[in-house]
Design an enzyme around this catalytic site. Structure first.
Site, short mmCIF file in Angstrom:
data_model
loop_
_atom_site.label_atom_id
_atom_site.label_comp_id
_atom_site.label_asym_id
_atom_site.label_seq_id
_atom_site.Cartn_x
_atom_site.Cartn_y
_atom_site.Cartn_z
N HIS A 176 0.82 -1.21 0.00
CA HIS A 176 0.00 0.00 0.00
C HIS A 176 0.86 1.26 0.00
CE1 HIS A 176 -3.76 -2.11 0.31
NE2 HIS A 176 -3.35 -2.77 1.36
N ASP B 36 16.87 -11.74 -2.21
CA ASP B 36 18.18 -11.58 -2.82
C ASP B 36 18.85 -10.26 -2.44
OD1 ASP B 36 18.01 -14.04 -4.00
OD2 ASP B 36 17.85 -13.32 -6.06
N ASP C 101 -8.36 -4.85 6.33
CA ASP C 101 -9.04 -5.75 5.40
C ASP C 101 -9.98 -6.70 6.13
OD1 ASP C 101 -8.17 -5.49 2.46
OD2 ASP C 101 -6.28 -5.29 3.54
N ARG D 167 7.15 -6.20 3.23
CA ARG D 167 5.88 -6.77 2.78
C ARG D 167 5.77 -6.64 1.26
NH1 ARG D 167 -0.18 -5.09 4.80
NH2 ARG D 167 0.41 -3.03 3.97
N GLU E 289 -6.30 -11.75 6.86
CA GLU E 289 -7.07 -10.51 6.88
C GLU E 289 -8.45 -10.63 6.24
OE1 GLU E 289 -4.76 -7.61 4.70
OE2 GLU E 289 -3.83 -9.17 3.50
#
Length: 253
Positions: free
Chosen positions: A48, A87, A177, A73, A151
């Site tokens: 977000h 990585d 959510d 995230r 969520e």
């Protein structure tokens, strides 16, 4: 040369609460400011916020100078995104919108090299100190931490099965959510949502995994900790800046 220790993962395993801050400003300079504040972990968000791999890399580098763990995230439960963030040196990932054990297992697979998973193999990435750690691929799994985000109502219905998936270190309960999924869009404080969050925290903790959540309400954060939350985000950099700016203008209005 060895794999960097993931202090966040080890603290959760020892049931030591970790205090966190959501980082959405997508800037290495601002990330460094909050990295020195004393939080145990920062969540670098790409779901977000307009963040990308190169932006997250710069934030990881700026936070590395401080005794704080940086989790990332991705925007979705996607092995390609997991590979890219791992990585560049992320050791803890928070995977959003996990609704069942199969989706949790898919997230686990993205954290592991074949034959245990499907993480793509690279030899000279930042995570292996640019190839200087020849044993990285054999050692890294013990220092990687996977958090899955529940969520939705479906996720709650499958919470026990999700939590029991091998390779899941913790379960984050997403209030925003979840409230929408339960029919209370924009109202995570609704008593039905709050009851569900509390029950979820207690269940995850009882199953031996680490529960976590996010709230900007200090009193509610302490309540979640009392319920058993082990990684609790108690603020957002964007919200802190907006609140301080609004307050300053208000002082002259």
């Amino acid at each position: 040369m060895s794999v960097n220790k993931n202090s966040f993962k080890h603290a959760l395993a020892q049931k030591q609460h970790q205090l966190g801050l959501w980082v959405s400003l997508c800037n290495a300079y601002s990330a460094e400011i909050v990295a020195g504040a004393g939080f145990d972990w920062l969540l670098l968000d790409t779901e977000h916020s307009p963040n990308d791999v190169s932006g997250v890399l710069a934030q990881l580098q700026s936070a590395a100078a401080y005794p704080v763990s940086a989790a990332v995230r991705p925007s979705w439960n996607d092995a390609i995104q997991q590979k890219r963030f791992l990585d560049i040196g992320a050791q803890t990932l928070l995977i959003p919108y996990v609704q069942n054990a199969e989706e949790a297992a898919r997230a686990v697979a993205g954290m592991r090299y074949p034959p245990r998973g499907n993480r793509g193999v690279g030899g000279t990435m930042r995570a292996s100190h640019f190839g200087r750690n020849k044993n990285y691929m054999h050692e890294c799994e013990s220092e990687l931490c996977l958090l899955v985000q529940v969520e939705t109502q479906e996720g709650l219905d499958n919470l026990e099965a999700i939590t029991r998936v091998d390779g899941v270190d913790g379960v984050f309960i997403g209030p925003a959510d979840l409230s929408a999924s339960m029919g209370h869009l924009g109202n995570p404080g609704h008593h039905e949502v709050q009851s569900a969050i509390e029950d979820a925290i207690r269940l995850v903790r009882a199953l031996g995994k680490a529960p976590g959540t996010l709230t900007l309400d200090t009193q509610l954060a302490r309540h979640y900790m009392e319920c058993g939350s082990l990684f609790t985000a108690v603020g957002m950099d964007v919200a802190l800046l907006a609140k301080a700016a609004d307050g300053l203008v208000g002082a002259f209005s």
